[in-house]
Write an enzyme that holds these catalytic residues in place. Structure first.
Site, PDB file in Angstrom:
ATOM      1  N   ASN A   8     -35.395 -31.143 -56.293  1.00  0.00           N
ATOM      2  CA  ASN A   8     -35.144 -30.270 -57.440  1.00  0.00           C
ATOM      3  C   ASN A   8     -34.112 -30.988 -58.312  1.00  0.00           C
ATOM      4  O   ASN A   8     -32.919 -30.961 -58.021  1.00  0.00           O
ATOM      5  CB  ASN A   8     -34.614 -28.920 -56.936  1.00  0.00           C
ATOM      6  CG  ASN A   8     -34.408 -27.926 -58.060  1.00  0.00           C
ATOM      7  OD1 ASN A   8     -34.544 -28.267 -59.238  1.00  0.00           O
ATOM      8  ND2 ASN A   8     -34.071 -26.708 -57.704  1.00  0.00           N
ATOM      9  N   ARG A  89     -39.964 -30.215 -57.983  1.00  0.00           N
ATOM     10  CA  ARG A  89     -39.996 -28.958 -58.721  1.00  0.00           C
ATOM     11  C   ARG A  89     -40.015 -29.296 -60.217  1.00  0.00           C
ATOM     12  O   ARG A  89     -39.212 -30.099 -60.691  1.00  0.00           O
ATOM     13  CB  ARG A  89     -38.732 -28.160 -58.419  1.00  0.00           C
ATOM     14  CG  ARG A  89     -38.662 -26.916 -59.256  1.00  0.00           C
ATOM     15  CD  ARG A  89     -37.291 -26.294 -59.184  1.00  0.00           C
ATOM     16  NE  ARG A  89     -37.280 -25.073 -59.957  1.00  0.00           N
ATOM     17  CZ  ARG A  89     -36.198 -24.562 -60.517  1.00  0.00           C
ATOM     18  NH1 ARG A  89     -35.044 -25.169 -60.402  1.00  0.00           N
ATOM     19  NH2 ARG A  89     -36.270 -23.447 -61.198  1.00  0.00           N
ATOM     20  N   HIS A 178     -39.372 -19.180 -61.620  1.00  0.00           N
ATOM     21  CA  HIS A 178     -39.130 -18.843 -60.206  1.00  0.00           C
ATOM     22  C   HIS A 178     -40.431 -18.581 -59.441  1.00  0.00           C
ATOM     23  O   HIS A 178     -40.423 -17.885 -58.419  1.00  0.00           O
ATOM     24  CB  HIS A 178     -38.268 -17.564 -60.055  1.00  0.00           C
ATOM     25  CG  HIS A 178     -36.831 -17.720 -60.437  1.00  0.00           C
ATOM     26  ND1 HIS A 178     -36.092 -16.675 -60.952  1.00  0.00           N
ATOM     27  CD2 HIS A 178     -35.989 -18.777 -60.368  1.00  0.00           C
ATOM     28  CE1 HIS A 178     -34.853 -17.081 -61.177  1.00  0.00           C
ATOM     29  NE2 HIS A 178     -34.766 -18.345 -60.850  1.00  0.00           N
ATOM     30  N   ARG A 239     -26.566 -15.668 -68.366  1.00  0.00           N
ATOM     31  CA  ARG A 239     -27.576 -15.414 -69.402  1.00  0.00           C
ATOM     32  C   ARG A 239     -27.621 -13.930 -69.754  1.00  0.00           C
ATOM     33  O   ARG A 239     -27.505 -13.078 -68.875  1.00  0.00           O
ATOM     34  CB  ARG A 239     -28.957 -15.849 -68.910  1.00  0.00           C
ATOM     35  CG  ARG A 239     -29.182 -17.338 -69.000  1.00  0.00           C
ATOM     36  CD  ARG A 239     -30.463 -17.766 -68.295  1.00  0.00           C
ATOM     37  NE  ARG A 239     -30.160 -18.437 -67.048  1.00  0.00           N
ATOM     38  CZ  ARG A 239     -31.058 -18.798 -66.132  1.00  0.00           C
ATOM     39  NH1 ARG A 239     -32.336 -18.564 -66.337  1.00  0.00           N
ATOM     40  NH2 ARG A 239     -30.688 -19.388 -65.022  1.00  0.00           N
ATOM     41  N   GLU A 383     -37.821 -22.107 -51.549  1.00  0.00           N
ATOM     42  CA  GLU A 383     -38.641 -22.820 -52.532  1.00  0.00           C
ATOM     43  C   GLU A 383     -38.962 -24.237 -52.068  1.00  0.00           C
ATOM     44  O   GLU A 383     -40.034 -24.756 -52.340  1.00  0.00           O
ATOM     45  CB  GLU A 383     -37.903 -22.851 -53.885  1.00  0.00           C
ATOM     46  CG  GLU A 383     -37.799 -21.457 -54.491  1.00  0.00           C
ATOM     47  CD  GLU A 383     -36.721 -21.331 -55.549  1.00  0.00           C
ATOM     48  OE1 GLU A 383     -35.537 -21.262 -55.172  1.00  0.00           O
ATOM     49  OE2 GLU A 383     -37.058 -21.296 -56.740  1.00  0.00           O
TER      50      GLU A 383
END
Ligand code: ADP
Length: 396
Positions: A8, A89, A178, A239, A383
């Site tokens: 990642n 990823r 995601h 965010r 993940e």
């Protein structure tokens, strides 16, 4: 037996996990931070040990070189060629990539072209891919897209109610993110419920620094809270999540520090959410400590965070016309017991009832009472494992 590494890559970081496949055994994991800056840090965890070194790493190629050398230095592998596969990823797959793919032909160029949809992420993901291609050119290389899982949304869901040409000419639509996490926890949830995935309706809530919630119908994403970019949805660590877009030109007009839309978007991405409202931190642990201490700004930030999550869950009960279970995952979803309690307390009408003896730190699985009509499940996401599995599946 073969070794596969899941990668990642961020703009200045590279997170990795090495597996023995198909056993799915984690051999080592690590993180390289501050790539391109002074005093980069490489951390390697293996056999219960944690090794850290500080050095200057100028780019992703050098970062990968250091990671591979560390694997040899710590005798996790004896030679580079023990690693037979790498999975990367990639945040934005646009409408091109509906599933994971082998990185060959023009795939890398297409990932770079999709940078317009994820300007912070895709160039970094591409840099990670290029670094591995340079150092380990022979191994199976796979791209796993955050958006791919959401390509099953209907057009009336992924389109925005704006003139059609912005979609047809500029690809403006909801892509979500995601995806690997939502996909993984949904399949684990079906196992926990003892039902086939294609017979269950789930709401999966990935609540970490980034927050996204997905309505999963029979194993497919039907709606998700992130949008054209990962800025949309409930409030997050830094965010804003959804806000009235008219705020953007209004702020440009009224705040001399904000000269253009990019400056406002930067504030909405990096200085908003829990951090912006509380003035304390983007980290839920700090917010919870502030709430404990009676800090008024922490309390309002926390209440907003809970409120926005509850509303999305309510929406997705509507999208799915009811659900079998709600799943909590990621840093906050897996660990913040109080947040789970408070979110569900306001949703009891939907038929969810938490068992306080199960809603405790470290407990995973079903946290509801036996009478709870809709189950609430805590499932740690993974993940990296999804990435490693896709490499294994696509290997020639
Ligand atoms: P990312 O989206 O960066 O992968 P994570 O999934 O690791 O983020 O989630 C990070 C968030 O999880 C932070 O807000 C952190 O405070 C929160 N978190 C981690 N452990 C706990 C805990 N024990 N209690 C409450 N929140 C926690």
């Amino acid at each position: 037996m073969s070794k596969t590494i899941a990668i990642n890559a961020g703009s200045s970081s590279l997170k990795w996990q090495l597996y023995n496949m198909p056993e799915e055994q984690v051999l080592a994991a690590g993180l390289i931070e501050r790539i391109g800056l002074k005093d980069s840090v490489s951390t390697v965890k293996f056999d219960g040990r944690k090794e850290e070194q500080v050095l200057d790493i100028k780019d992703h190629v050098q970062a990968v070189k250091i990671l591979l050398d560390d694997l040899i230095r710590f005798e996790i592998i004896a030679a580079y060629d023990e690693i037979t596969g790498v999975g990367h990823r990639v945040v934005a797959g646009g409408e091109i990539f509906k599933e994971s793919v082998l990185i060959e032909g023009d795939v890398l160029a297409q990932i770079e072209e999709l940078s317009a949809l994820a300007p912070l992420h895709n160039p970094a993901n591409a840099a990670g891919i290029r670094a591995f291609k340079e150092l380990l050119p022979e191994i199976t290389s796979v791209a796993v897209f955050d958006t791919a899982f959401h390509t099953t949304m209907n057009d009336y869901t992924y389109l925005y109610p704006i003139p059609r040409k912005y979609y047809t000419e500029h690809q403006v639509r909801k892509y979500g993110a995601h995806g690997t996490s939502h996909q993984y926890v949904a399949s684990e949830a079906a196992k926990l419920l003892g039902k086939p995935l294609d017979q269950v309706k789930l709401i999966t809530a990935h609540i970490g620094n980034g927050v996204s919630i997905t309505a999963n119908y029979h194993g497919e994403s039907k709606d998700t809270s992130m949008g054209f970019t990962p800025l949309a949805g409930p409030m997050m660590g830094t965010r804003s999540g959804d806000i009235d877009p008219a705020i953007i030109p209004y702020l440009i007009e009224h705040d001399p520090e904000l000269t253009d839309a990019a400056a406002v978007i930067n504030v909405l991405n990096k200085q908003s959410g829990l951090a912006g409202v509380s003035g304390i931190s983007s980290d839920m642990r700090d917010i919870l400590a502030g709430v404990e201490n009676g800090d008024a700004d922490a309390i309002v930030a926390y209440k907003m965070f809970v409120d926005r999550i509850q509303k999305y869950i309510g929406q997705y009960f509507a999208v799915l016309n009811g659900a079998d279970a709600l799943v909590f995952t990621a840093g906050i979803g897996e660990n913040a017991v109080a947040l789970r309690r408070d979110v569900i307390a306001g949703l009891s009408w939907f038929g969810m009832e938490i068992d306080p003896e199960k809603n405790v730190f470290g407990y995973t699985g079903d946290i509801t009472t036996v009478d709870s009509k809709v189950k609430v499940l805590v499932i740690p996401t993974d993940e990296e494992l999804v990435i490693a599995r896709d490499v294994e599946r696509l290997k020639k």
